[in-house]
Design an enzyme around this catalytic site. Sequence first.
Site, short mmCIF file in Angstrom:
data_model
loop_
_atom_site.label_atom_id
_atom_site.label_comp_id
_atom_site.label_asym_id
_atom_site.label_seq_id
_atom_site.Cartn_x
_atom_site.Cartn_y
_atom_site.Cartn_z
N GLY A 1 106.00 52.93 -33.12
CA GLY A 1 105.21 51.53 -32.81
C GLY A 1 104.69 50.81 -33.27
O GLY A 1 104.39 50.85 -34.76
N GLN B 1 99.84 43.13 -36.68
CA GLN B 1 100.57 43.94 -37.16
C GLN B 1 101.05 43.25 -38.44
O GLN B 1 101.57 43.21 -39.60
CB GLN B 1 100.91 45.63 -37.26
CG GLN B 1 100.36 46.11 -36.78
CD GLN B 1 100.73 47.84 -36.98
OE1 GLN B 1 100.79 47.86 -35.77
NE2 GLN B 1 101.03 48.65 -37.73
N CYS C 1 100.10 55.51 -40.03
CA CYS C 1 99.91 53.21 -39.45
C CYS C 1 101.34 52.80 -40.35
O CYS C 1 100.28 52.72 -41.63
CB CYS C 1 98.41 52.90 -39.18
SG CYS C 1 98.83 51.45 -38.60
N LEU C 2 101.30 51.84 -39.81
CA LEU C 2 102.46 50.78 -41.22
C LEU C 2 101.26 50.00 -41.86
O LEU C 2 101.29 49.57 -42.87
CB LEU C 2 103.35 49.85 -40.51
CG LEU C 2 104.47 51.00 -39.78
CD1 LEU C 2 105.77 49.88 -39.05
CD2 LEU C 2 105.20 52.02 -40.82
N HIS D 1 97.15 54.93 -29.65
CA HIS D 1 97.25 54.03 -31.51
C HIS D 1 97.73 52.72 -31.33
O HIS D 1 96.75 51.21 -31.74
CB HIS D 1 98.55 54.62 -32.38
CG HIS D 1 98.69 54.17 -33.54
ND1 HIS D 1 98.11 55.24 -34.90
CD2 HIS D 1 99.10 52.83 -33.53
CE1 HIS D 1 98.72 54.25 -35.73
NE2 HIS D 1 98.70 53.24 -35.58
N GLU D 2 98.60 51.95 -30.12
CA GLU D 2 98.96 50.74 -30.53
C GLU D 2 98.51 50.27 -29.58
O GLU D 2 97.88 48.93 -29.82
CB GLU D 2 100.28 50.96 -30.07
CG GLU D 2 101.39 51.52 -30.69
CD GLU D 2 101.77 50.75 -32.20
OE1 GLU D 2 101.11 49.59 -32.67
OE2 GLU D 2 102.05 51.65 -32.75
N HIS E 1 94.92 48.71 -31.84
CA HIS E 1 95.37 47.99 -32.39
C HIS E 1 94.92 46.03 -31.74
O HIS E 1 94.40 45.74 -32.64
CB HIS E 1 96.48 48.08 -33.10
CG HIS E 1 97.02 48.43 -34.08
ND1 HIS E 1 96.53 48.35 -35.63
CD2 HIS E 1 98.18 49.43 -33.91
CE1 HIS E 1 97.51 49.47 -36.27
NE2 HIS E 1 98.44 49.39 -34.98
NI NI Z 1 99.34 51.17 -36.43
#
Ligand code: NI
Length: 175
Positions: free
Chosen positions: A46, A51, A100-101, A142-143, A146
């Site tokens: 995701g 991000q 998480c990236l 999670h997304e 963000h």
């Molecule tokens: Ni993330």
Amino acid sequence: MALLKIYHYPEKVLLQKALPVETIDDSIIKLVNDMGETMFDAPGVGLAAPQVGESKRIIVYNPSPATSEEDEDLPQEFKALINPEIIASSGSITSEGEACLSVPDYSCDVKRFEKVTVRGLNLEGKKLEFDAEGILAVIMQHEIDHLDGVLYIDRISALKRNMYKKKLKKRLQSN
Ligand code: NI
């Protein structure tokens, strides 16, 4: 399509509330396609627009993330949601090793809702509403977090969060 730069904690764009998308124009469609490519390249399951430095309420995700190595060979298609929101939630699960990236070299179990109902628009501007559970429910939470400037490290204990921050500080100082 192009690969986008992934911003890392504590960059400001990750910590602020993103703005709703008013019009799904060509620039939004290009951004979404680039986000999809960037997510698979990373690889991740995701990705939210903040991000990649865009403070907009957009997420992309893999609707069927691989659960075994064999699955990894399946064709990869991503889905996008514009202005997504969670309108209902129930139950409780612990995501195992959530990552998480934008928070490199760290993962942690996080307490999440087991089921969520998500509402948003697709790229054609059509209203969608669907239920997600298990790993997909975790991805949604999670997304969408963000988009409100919330990272999964905000949802773990202060002790664990401080351990992460100490580790990060050391790494930044040694660079
Ligand atoms: Ni993330």
